[in-house]
Write an enzyme that holds these catalytic residues in place. Structure first.
Site, PDB file in Angstrom:
ATOM      1  N   CYS A  31      34.396   4.645  32.587  1.00 53.25           N
ATOM      2  CA  CYS A  31      33.099   4.371  33.131  1.00 53.25           C
ATOM      3  C   CYS A  31      32.230   5.629  32.904  1.00 53.25           C
ATOM      4  CB  CYS A  31      33.066   4.286  34.726  1.00 53.25           C
ATOM      5  SG  CYS A  31      33.971   2.805  35.150  1.00 53.25           S
TER       6      CYS A  31
ATOM      7  N   ARG B 186      25.428   3.329  37.015  1.00 54.75           N
ATOM      8  CA  ARG B 186      26.605   3.692  36.232  1.00 54.75           C
ATOM      9  C   ARG B 186      26.999   2.191  35.293  1.00 54.75           C
ATOM     10  NH1 ARG B 186      30.939   2.460  39.868  1.00 54.75           N
ATOM     11  NH2 ARG B 186      32.547   3.439  37.953  1.00 54.75           N
TER      12      ARG B 186
END
Length: 315
Positions: A2, A16
């Site tokens: 991520c 994100r």
């Protein structure tokens, strides 16, 4: 894997990419004020502040991936396999299992400074949510409009790092990323110049050659550098539409496409969703791998003094 980003224009934005091989049925979830979280050993806490973010809801409990509270404090958890080492319960500490860390902090803190004080006396424990949901190895980025902090629970203790870059990826630990990015001091958004001869004997054959050497692979170290370069050089108008659009373009620089990161057994890592939240307005935006239309959910349009979670399935 991520990537998380904290970004400023007129307002402050936090979000994100969630990169993984499958979805767990997550939804945009609003937790109201005074919501009860039950912890191991009969412990519990109630949230002081409402919050909105992406979560997998299990047994009526939101397990947040990223979240922002009504005071503008935001937090995201990113995979940290091989380095995250959670603790056993400790006498004299606030024992908080890893799965409850996000709502525990955002449920009672307005700022990063307040959260730092709480973190000084915490034990992030290895207690599972359930037999089926064991702890995931994570580290976290925490941000408000003024500060950004990285939280890493490792074998040698809990580490808190100031993060002026405002970006986080996965392994290795944050000090590696801070050191590694120094290799790219000469990368620039400006037109390339002839430093090779110092005599202007050479000229660029393409625009964008100032960025030559910027890493393009999908590793966490490379994503950290590329996301930082794009974020730190980003320019946009200060309106909401322009700011949100630019934020998703920053995340787009490090998104993962199906087929490029093979995990074996027919599985590929992809960017399941990308999120962006305006911390001042409490608006949570997102798009998914198969739907690039940006969807928004507004925290302050809901009843924040209710008793039940409010969940919006992904569009």
């Amino acid at each position: 894997m991520c990537t998380a980003v904290s970004y400023h224009t007129k307002d402050h934005y936090f979000g994100r990419n969630l990169d993984f091989e499958c979805s767990y049925g997550e939804s945009v979830t609003i937790t109201p004020r005074r919501f009860l979280f039950s912890l191991p050993e009969g412990a519990e806490f109630r949230t002081k502040y409402a919050m909105i973010g992406m979560a997998h809801v299990a047994e009526g409990t939101p397990l947040y991936y990223d979240v922002v509270n009504e005071k503008g404090l935001a937090m995201a958890g990113l995979l940290f396999a091989g380095n995250a080492v959670y603790q056993k319960r400790q006498e004299g500490k606030d024992n908080i299992p890893s799965w409850a860390l996000l709502p525990w902090i955002l449920g009672q803190c307005e700022t990063v400074a307040e959260a730092r004080e709480l973190l000084e006396r915490i034990a992030v424990t290895d207690e599972p949510f359930s037999e089926a949901l064991q702890p995931s190895p994570m580290h976290w980025m925490l941000a408000d409009a003024a500060q950004c902090l990285v939280i890493e629970q490792m074998a040698d203790g809990l580490h808190l790092y100031d993060n002026p870059i405002g970006v986080l990826a996965n392994n290795p630990p944050f000090p590696f990323h801070r050191e590694n990015i120094r290799q790219y001091l000469n990368v620039t958004a400006d037109p390339a110049q002839d430093r090779f001869s110092g005599q202007e004997l050479l000229s660029p054959f393409s625009r964008g050659m100032g960025g030559f050497g910027l890493p393009g692979d999908l590793s966490s170290a490379s994503r950290f550098v590329r996301a930082a370069f794009v974020k730190l050089n980003s320019r946009s108008a200060e309106g909401e539409k322009e700011s949100v659009s630019q934020f998703f373009h920053i995340l787009g620089a490090v998104e993962q496409q199906r087929g490029c990161c093979y995990l074996g057994e027919g599985k590929y890592e992809i960017t399941i969703y990308s999120s962006c939240c305006n911390l001042e307005k409490g608006i949570y935006y997102y798009k998914t791998y198969d739907n690039h239309s940006i969807t928004a959910v507004e925290l302050h349009k809901e009843n924040l003094d209710g008793e039940e979670l409010i969940c919006y399935p992904l569009a």
